[in-house]
Scaffold this motif. Structure first.
Motif, PDB file in Angstrom:
ATOM      1  N   LEU A  86       0.841  -1.199   0.000  1.00 45.20           N
ATOM      2  CA  LEU A  86       0.000   0.000   0.000  1.00 45.20           C
ATOM      3  C   LEU A  86       0.876   1.248   0.000  1.00 45.20           C
ATOM      4  CD1 LEU A  86      -2.833  -0.937   2.546  1.00 45.20           C
ATOM      5  CD2 LEU A  86      -2.950  -0.975   0.053  1.00 45.20           C
ATOM      6  N   LYS A  87       1.928   1.231   0.796  1.00 47.56           N
ATOM      7  CA  LYS A  87       2.827   2.395   0.866  1.00 47.56           C
ATOM      8  C   LYS A  87       3.514   2.649  -0.477  1.00 47.56           C
ATOM      9  CE  LYS A  87       3.710   1.946   5.766  1.00 47.56           C
ATOM     10  NZ  LYS A  87       4.634   1.445   6.789  1.00 47.56           N
ATOM     11  N   LEU A  88       3.886   1.567  -1.160  1.00 50.02           N
ATOM     12  CA  LEU A  88       4.565   1.717  -2.446  1.00 50.02           C
ATOM     13  C   LEU A  88       3.647   2.275  -3.528  1.00 50.02           C
ATOM     14  CD1 LEU A  88       6.696  -1.554  -2.603  1.00 50.02           C
ATOM     15  CD2 LEU A  88       7.537   0.790  -2.341  1.00 50.02           C
ATOM     16  N   ALA A  89       2.352   2.055  -3.394  1.00 46.43           N
ATOM     17  CA  ALA A  89       1.410   2.493  -4.430  1.00 46.43           C
ATOM     18  C   ALA A  89       1.192   3.998  -4.429  1.00 46.43           C
ATOM     19  CB  ALA A  89       0.078   1.762  -4.273  1.00 46.43           C
ATOM     20  N   GLY A  90       1.519   4.660  -3.337  1.00 47.37           N
ATOM     21  CA  GLY A  90       1.373   6.110  -3.341  1.00 47.37           C
ATOM     22  C   GLY A  90       1.318   6.695  -1.950  1.00 47.37           C
ATOM     23  N   LYS A  91       1.722   7.954  -1.865  1.00 47.17           N
ATOM     24  CA  LYS A  91       1.743   8.661  -0.578  1.00 47.17           C
ATOM     25  C   LYS A  91       0.512   9.521  -0.359  1.00 47.17           C
ATOM     26  CE  LYS A  91       6.731   8.693  -0.336  1.00 47.17           C
ATOM     27  NZ  LYS A  91       7.950   9.461  -0.168  1.00 47.17           N
ATOM     28  N   ASP A  92      -0.363   9.545  -1.345  1.00 43.91           N
ATOM     29  CA  ASP A  92      -1.610  10.299  -1.217  1.00 43.91           C
ATOM     30  C   ASP A  92      -2.697   9.569  -2.004  1.00 43.91           C
ATOM     31  OD1 ASP A  92      -1.892  11.511  -4.034  1.00 43.91           O
ATOM     32  OD2 ASP A  92       0.126  12.156  -3.451  1.00 43.91           O
ATOM     33  N   LEU A  93      -3.930   9.975  -1.787  1.00 43.88           N
ATOM     34  CA  LEU A  93      -5.074   9.290  -2.382  1.00 43.88           C
ATOM     35  C   LEU A  93      -5.013   9.264  -3.908  1.00 43.88           C
ATOM     36  CD1 LEU A  93      -7.858   7.932  -1.882  1.00 43.88           C
ATOM     37  CD2 LEU A  93      -8.849  10.227  -2.110  1.00 43.88           C
ATOM     38  N   TYR A  94      -4.767  10.410  -4.527  1.00 44.69           N
ATOM     39  CA  TYR A  94      -4.744  10.471  -5.990  1.00 44.69           C
ATOM     40  C   TYR A  94      -3.669   9.548  -6.571  1.00 44.69           C
ATOM     41  CZ  TYR A  94      -4.010  12.101 -10.727  1.00 44.69           C
ATOM     42  OH  TYR A  94      -3.854  12.147 -12.086  1.00 44.69           O
ATOM     43  N   THR A  95      -2.468   9.623  -6.027  1.00 48.21           N
ATOM     44  CA  THR A  95      -1.375   8.791  -6.540  1.00 48.21           C
ATOM     45  C   THR A  95      -1.693   7.315  -6.341  1.00 48.21           C
ATOM     46  OG1 THR A  95       0.178  10.562  -5.995  1.00 48.21           O
ATOM     47  CG2 THR A  95       1.112   8.370  -6.419  1.00 48.21           C
ATOM     48  N   PHE A  96      -2.220   6.976  -5.170  1.00 50.78           N
ATOM     49  CA  PHE A  96      -2.566   5.588  -4.897  1.00 50.78           C
ATOM     50  C   PHE A  96      -3.596   5.078  -5.901  1.00 50.78           C
ATOM     51  CE2 PHE A  96      -4.897   2.132  -3.037  1.00 50.78           C
ATOM     52  CZ  PHE A  96      -3.918   1.362  -2.434  1.00 50.78           C
ATOM     53  N   GLN A 149     -13.494   5.193   0.940  1.00 50.50           N
ATOM     54  CA  GLN A 149     -13.627   5.748   2.295  1.00 50.50           C
ATOM     55  C   GLN A 149     -12.490   5.245   3.181  1.00 50.50           C
ATOM     56  OE1 GLN A 149     -17.571   4.325   3.213  1.00 50.50           O
ATOM     57  NE2 GLN A 149     -18.559   6.190   2.460  1.00 50.50           N
ATOM     58  N   GLY A 150     -12.169   3.956   3.086  1.00 53.29           N
ATOM     59  CA  GLY A 150     -11.062   3.387   3.851  1.00 53.29           C
ATOM     60  C   GLY A 150      -9.731   4.010   3.465  1.00 53.29           C
ATOM     61  N   LEU A 151      -9.541   4.293   2.182  1.00 52.91           N
ATOM     62  CA  LEU A 151      -8.318   4.961   1.752  1.00 52.91           C
ATOM     63  C   LEU A 151      -8.252   6.388   2.289  1.00 52.91           C
ATOM     64  CD1 LEU A 151      -8.074   3.677  -1.922  1.00 52.91           C
ATOM     65  CD2 LEU A 151      -6.436   3.227  -0.059  1.00 52.91           C
ATOM     66  N   GLY A 152      -9.404   7.049   2.367  1.00 52.69           N
ATOM     67  CA  GLY A 152      -9.435   8.379   2.967  1.00 52.69           C
ATOM     68  C   GLY A 152      -8.935   8.330   4.404  1.00 52.69           C
ATOM     69  N   GLU A 153      -9.373   7.331   5.151  1.00 54.24           N
ATOM     70  CA  GLU A 153      -8.898   7.158   6.528  1.00 54.24           C
ATOM     71  C   GLU A 153      -7.411   6.813   6.542  1.00 54.24           C
ATOM     72  OE1 GLU A 153     -11.454   4.284   8.439  1.00 54.24           O
ATOM     73  OE2 GLU A 153     -13.250   5.423   7.858  1.00 54.24           O
ATOM     74  N   ASP A 179     -14.945  13.912  -3.384  1.00 59.54           N
ATOM     75  CA  ASP A 179     -14.744  15.293  -2.914  1.00 59.54           C
ATOM     76  C   ASP A 179     -13.869  15.247  -1.673  1.00 59.54           C
ATOM     77  OD1 ASP A 179     -16.328  16.904  -4.748  1.00 59.54           O
ATOM     78  OD2 ASP A 179     -18.058  15.850  -3.912  1.00 59.54           O
ATOM     79  N   ILE A 180     -12.715  15.876  -1.755  1.00 50.75           N
ATOM     80  CA  ILE A 180     -11.791  15.914  -0.636  1.00 50.75           C
ATOM     81  C   ILE A 180     -12.126  17.140   0.199  1.00 50.75           C
ATOM     82  CG2 ILE A 180      -9.356  16.104   0.024  1.00 50.75           C
ATOM     83  CD1 ILE A 180      -8.771  14.665  -2.698  1.00 50.75           C
TER      84      ILE A 180
END
Length: 182
Positions: A86-96, A149-153, A179-180
């Motif tokens: 999960l960490k490798l996929a991105g450091k923020d929601l959009y990148t992930f 929603q889980g990714l937002g958390e 919507d962020i």
């Protein structure tokens, strides 16, 4: 679906409703062996029965139960062996979200029968994203809402996500607006 999916559903039920609930659901669907092997494929129909019986047992709708399982999917995988991925996929929601297809492609070496969904994310504005979700498996839109929603958390990013319907030109594509909240 792979055993990992069923394992996460089982864990969510245990965590939120207890062992008694899980045992009752197993009895209702006539599941004699409730040990799921992450790398072993299981019939999609079993997963759907688990979700439907969990919803029935808890008095929730199937979409609400799928949302709950989607949120738990992120929570479970962050803790139980897939946190580094999960960490490798991105450091923020959009990148992930933009890297989900790459992550799934990498997982296909471990899960040779994997038939993953496909995701494409685009920015609509500074605080709004559009997510395109493609899958041969129908009816999982609420799971995607819960997952986002889980990714937002996970990313400590307050958000609202709404399924806006099917894509205009593709039959197996669904669109979501995220919507962020800042």
């Amino acid at each position: 679906m792979y055993g990992l999916v069923n394992k996460v559903i089982k864990d969510a039920i245990f965590q939120r409703y207890g062992e008694t609930a899980w045992q009752a659901i197993c009895k209702r669907i006539k599941l004699e062996d409730d040990i799921f092997v992450n790398l072993e494929p299981y019939p999609d129909e079993l997963t759907h029965r688990m979700v439907a019986e969990a919803a029935s047992y808890t008095g929730q709708s199937i979409p609400d139960m799928l949302m709950e399982f989607g949120r738990h999917w992120i929570e479970y995988n962050a803790v139980h062996g897939y946190g580094d991925m999960l960490k490798l996929a991105g450091k923020d929601l959009y990148t992930f979200l933009s890297n989900l297809d790459h992550m799934h492609a990498g997982m296909s070496h471990v899960f040779p029968e994997l038939r993953p969904p496909s995701f494409r994310c685009e920015r609509l504005g500074e605080n709004q994203l559009k997510l395109y979700y493609r899958s041969e498996r129908q009816g999982l839109q609420a799971f995607v809402v819960g997952m986002v929603q889980g990714l937002g958390e996970y990313f400590d990013t307050p958000l609202e996500v709404k399924h806006t319907g099917p894509c205009e030109k593709e039959s197996i594509c669904e669109e979501f607006i995220i919507d962020i909240k800042v």
